[in-house]
Scaffold this motif. Structure first.
Motif: not given
Length: 272
Positions: A109-124
């Motif tokens: 459930e936790t993993a699916e909820n993170h997935l739904r919230n679209h974690p994404y990295e940036l180049i800074i």
């Protein structure tokens, strides 16, 4: 939760605006990061902007575009209330109440909820593996050297364990290293090698952690196993991409073939 750095990513010290008396470069970079992350999921929003810590006219315009998208007062000023909307996905990923009863289901459930919230990295500043999601998983660390797949896995295990009043550190040490977790699994006799799993995939259970083996004591990537069907596992993993890279850009759901990769599995059974 033991991994609680994410809370720092939910706050700015002061209202930020163009020519503001209390402007803070760190807070402005947070704002610019979330504006750009929003644009990845909403490419027509006009919120993508440089992450440079300067609240100039481009950032002001991007803020106004975001406010319009969200039905907020369109003034180009970022109060804490506006920032709450900007970083709402991170808060939901880490703080949405969990409803599952057993530990394995809590992990899924936790993993699916993170997935739904679209974690994404940036180049800074030319550095990959950067941005608020990476820092949340890596306890404040980001930048090119900080591969974050294990940081993601441990955040998921920690969040699920905390929901039951358990300490994930009884299962494994806090680490960002696949090698450390793999070695811990061997020492505790809860790591099953790929050679055995290829003959009996029933040894794998949803919620377990996969580790891709480079050599017997060197693992290069990790994630959460969500289902098992014959020789195929489905996963949710961080710092990956569509090709399954160990240094990708996002949390994604993937399928992996046990016969094509050297996939060892770390069991979470001691916490069940």
């Amino acid at each position: 939760m033991k991994k609680d750095w994410y809370q720092k990513e939910l706050m700015i010290k002061n209202t930020q605006k163009r020519h503001g008396d209390h402007n803070n470069r760190k807070d402005i970079r947070k704002i610019q990061s979330w504006l750009t992350l929003y644009s990845i999921q909403n490419p027509n929003s006009g919120t993508a902007t440089d992450v440079d810590g300067d609240f100039g006219p481009a950032t002001e315009r991007a803020v106004k575009n975001f406010q319009r998208e969200k039905g907020l007062f369109e003034n180009g000023i970022v109060t804490q209330e506006t920032f709450d909307v900007l970083c709402g996905n991170l808060k939901d990923a880490f703080e949405k109440p969990l409803t599952s009863m057993n530990f394995r289901d809590l992990v899924l459930e936790t993993a699916e909820n993170h997935l739904r919230n679209h974690p994404y990295e940036l180049i800074i500043n030319g550095e990959s593996n950067s941005g608020p999601w990476v820092r949340a998983y890596m306890d404040g660390k980001d930048g090119a050297p900080w591969y974050w797949c294990m940081g993601f896995v441990q955040a998921i295990i920690d969040q699920a364990a905390s929901a039951q009043g358990k300490n994930f550190k009884t299962l494994m040490p806090l680490t960002y290293s696949c090698d450390t977790v793999g070695t811990t699994g061997l020492n505790k006799n809860i790591l099953t090698r790929y050679t055995k799993l290829r003959n009996d995939s029933s040894l794998i259970q949803p919620g377990d952690i996969f580790l891709i083996q480079k050599s017997p004591y060197d693992w290069t990537h990790t994630g959460i196993i969500t289902s098992v069907s014959g020789d195929v596992i489905e996963t949710i993993e961080g710092n990956t991409n569509l090709a399954g890279s160990r240094n990708g850009v996002a949390v994604l759901k993937r399928t992996r073939n046990l016969l094509k990769s050297k996939i060892d599995v770390f069991s979470i059974e001691p916490l069940v």
